[in-house]
Design an enzyme around this catalytic site. Structure first.
Site, PDB file in Angstrom:
ATOM      1  N   HIS A   1     -13.636 -25.121 -68.647  1.00 48.19           N
ATOM      2  CA  HIS A   1     -14.570 -24.357 -67.583  1.00 48.19           C
ATOM      3  C   HIS A   1     -15.895 -24.552 -68.139  1.00 48.19           C
ATOM      4  O   HIS A   1     -16.231 -24.516 -69.180  1.00 48.19           O
ATOM      5  CB  HIS A   1     -14.349 -23.172 -67.469  1.00 48.19           C
ATOM      6  CG  HIS A   1     -14.531 -22.019 -66.540  1.00 48.19           C
ATOM      7  ND1 HIS A   1     -15.830 -21.584 -66.139  1.00 48.19           N
ATOM      8  CD2 HIS A   1     -13.951 -22.196 -65.209  1.00 48.19           C
ATOM      9  CE1 HIS A   1     -16.224 -21.213 -64.833  1.00 48.19           C
ATOM     10  NE2 HIS A   1     -14.844 -21.462 -64.225  1.00 48.19           N
TER      11      HIS A   1
ATOM     12  N   HIS B   1     -12.530 -28.478 -59.051  1.00 43.80           N
ATOM     13  CA  HIS B   1     -12.348 -27.165 -58.634  1.00 43.80           C
ATOM     14  C   HIS B   1     -11.076 -26.652 -58.236  1.00 43.80           C
ATOM     15  O   HIS B   1     -10.235 -26.836 -59.022  1.00 43.80           O
ATOM     16  CB  HIS B   1     -13.752 -27.049 -57.659  1.00 43.80           C
ATOM     17  CG  HIS B   1     -14.263 -25.735 -57.250  1.00 43.80           C
ATOM     18  ND1 HIS B   1     -14.165 -24.646 -57.802  1.00 43.80           N
ATOM     19  CD2 HIS B   1     -14.990 -25.521 -56.111  1.00 43.80           C
ATOM     20  CE1 HIS B   1     -14.381 -23.673 -57.438  1.00 43.80           C
ATOM     21  NE2 HIS B   1     -15.188 -23.983 -56.107  1.00 43.80           N
TER      22      HIS B   1
ATOM     23  N   ASP C   1      -6.480 -21.858 -62.839  1.00 42.59           N
ATOM     24  CA  ASP C   1      -5.648 -23.034 -62.135  1.00 42.59           C
ATOM     25  C   ASP C   1      -4.322 -23.426 -63.126  1.00 42.59           C
ATOM     26  O   ASP C   1      -3.467 -24.027 -62.392  1.00 42.59           O
ATOM     27  CB  ASP C   1      -6.388 -24.293 -61.703  1.00 42.59           C
ATOM     28  CG  ASP C   1      -7.285 -23.744 -60.470  1.00 42.59           C
ATOM     29  OD1 ASP C   1      -6.979 -22.893 -59.744  1.00 42.59           O
ATOM     30  OD2 ASP C   1      -8.620 -24.178 -60.358  1.00 42.59           O
TER      31      ASP C   1
END
Ligand code: CMC
Length: 430
Positions: A308, A267, A365
């Site tokens: 994802h 995460h 990210d």
């Protein structure tokens, strides 16, 4: 028009049940299985909640195939280009974009709540200098509840609202204090006369006795990153906040639980892991070796910042951040070889059959750490930055949930696969 239903038939007994199909305003219809157990005597089994909608929500919508992200109906691209982080936070929390007057009042209120109790400052001295800042965040944010117990009644709307404002306001102060503690520098008090991002940069980097003019480019790009991280519907940390909240836990404890969930590398911890991975790869000649590792089922290594659960085409946030990287590095005159390495890695991975087949793309990210690095934010602080921004979403979801009339404790069941019942054996006979 009658409601659509899904008919489920038991293969052995022929017994059937009609399950209502719920339609949202956008997105996939959802089968209501709430009565599944009472009708059939079965639980549903869905590890990782791949097919489960855990709640109804009006806050954020994602279309993972089309790469669409909307907050309260507004596309992320428009919010990122034209808005500010506090404006987005207001939108998430209140449902509408603020007027100028409403935004000024909101900023004033957040600025006014940005200090932390002096006693809380002493908590940091209990941490060793090399404590991970996320460890400090979990502890210190959770302990905020000890300072506001007279305004923490979750059944009172005013208490709920002020708790949300306090969390949003104090998060940058606590985050900066984590950093200052780790480098042995004195804490800097928040400045209500500065914008949310300027204030944070000032608390991070100013030196006592010296004027610290915040670089407007740095404040602008931080504002962008905070908007992009503000909310993402029922992700793991938001679901954790909701789950903790369903027990009636206080808001500070719930957000601390969310911070803990965010920390994991699958995460929010991925932004830190990406930079560590790029540093380990070192140069482009090593990329094939790491791609092979990522594809090897016997190797736990994954390409960090890739993949994802929801986005199966592209992550719109990653597209915006990648574009921003070029501009920011140039404007800040920061030549980062890791950015070029990341671009090469992306190009190679996106041409690889393994990543194409599985629809694995760079996520939010993958590039965010490159910008944080250019701003002088240390790698260990990256996930903390995510936590500051996501507090807007966490508190919005918490408030939304608390307004629901028939809210029940979240209590999943299980498929027990352990030993069946057996008799206790005395210790001499084991
Ligand atoms: N590198 C290599 N293989 C991957 C990766 C990756 N980064 N991500 C997924 N896969 C493979 C996975 O092994 C599986 O292969 P197979 O079908 O052969 O078993 C397939 O792709 C499907 O993946 P999954 O595990 O079913 O995907 P998931 O939805 O359960 O997990 C994820 C999503 C984000 C946790 C995962 O893609 C991952 O671990 N990525 C790396 C960590 C990361 O970047 N996390 C940040 C997520 S975005 C921001 C946020 O949520 O905070």
């Amino acid at each position: 028009m009658s409601q659509d239903t899904l008919t489920v038939t038991h293969s052995r007994t022929g017994m059937t049940a009609e399950l209502p199909i719920l339609e949202g305003t956008l997105g996939q219809p959802t089968v209501d299985i709430n009565a599944f157990n009472s009708k059939f005597g079965y639980f549903s089994y869905d590890p990782g909640f791949v097919s489960t909608a855990s709640c109804k929500s009006e806050i954020t919508y994602i279309d993972g195939d089309a790469g669409i992200l909307l907050h309260r109906g507004y596309p992320i691209e428009q919010l990122a280009e034209r808005g500010t982080f506090l404006e987005t936070a207001y939108l998430l929390i209140n449902g509408e974009l603020p007027t100028k007057h409403e935004l000024d009042a909101f900023m004033h209120e957040v600025g006014g709540e940005s200090m932390i109790h002096e006693a809380l400052r002493h908590f940091f001295s209990g941490f060793h200098y090399d404590a991970h800042p996320m460890a400090m965040m979990v502890g210190v944010v959770g302990s905020l509840s000890a300072f506001y117990h007279n305004q923490i009644d979750i059944n009172r709307r005013d208490d709920r609202r002020i708790s949300a404002i306090r969390l949003l306001a104090k998060m940058p102060t606590i985050a900066a204090a984590c950093y200052r503690h780790s480098i042995g520098m004195p804490f800097v008090y928040p400045r209500a006369d500065r914008s949310y991002c300027e204030n944070f940069l000032n608390m991070m980097f100013s030196v006592p006795g010296q004027n610290y003019p915040v670089d407007p480019i740095a404040a602008k790009v931080l504002n962008l990153l905070f908007i992009l991280h503000a909310d993402h519907e029922q992700n793991a940390s938001t679901s954790t906040v909701r789950l903790a909240s369903s027990t009636g836990a206080n808001p500070y404890a719930c957000i601390a639980a969310g911070i803990a969930a965010l920390w994991g590398p699958a995460h929010g911890g991925a932004n830190e892991a990406v930079i560590k991975m790029l540093t380990e790869i070192g140069d482009s000649s090593q990329i094939p070796k790491f791609i092979a590792k990522a594809k090897d089922k016997n190797d736990p290594f994954k390409l960090m910042g890739f993949g994802h659960r929801v986005y199966k085409n592209f992550d719109p946030r990653a597209t915006i951040i990648r574009k921003a990287c070029y501009a920011v590095l140039e404007k800040l005159d920061f030549n980062d070889p890791l950015f070029n390495l990341a671009l090469e890695l992306e190009e190679i991975a996106l041409k690889d059959e393994y990543f194409i087949e599985r629809k694995l793309y760079p996520n939010v990210d993958f590039y965010s750490g490159i910008i944080y690095k250019a701003l002088g934010i240390p790698v260990e602080m990256f996930t903390v930055m995510f936590a500051i921004a996501r507090t807007a979403g966490w508190t919005a979801h918490w408030l939304e949930m608390k307004d629901e009339p028939n809210q029940r404790i979240a209590r999943p069941r299980q498929l027990y696969v352990g030993v069946p019942q057996r008799e206790y054996v005395s210790i001499e006979k084991r």
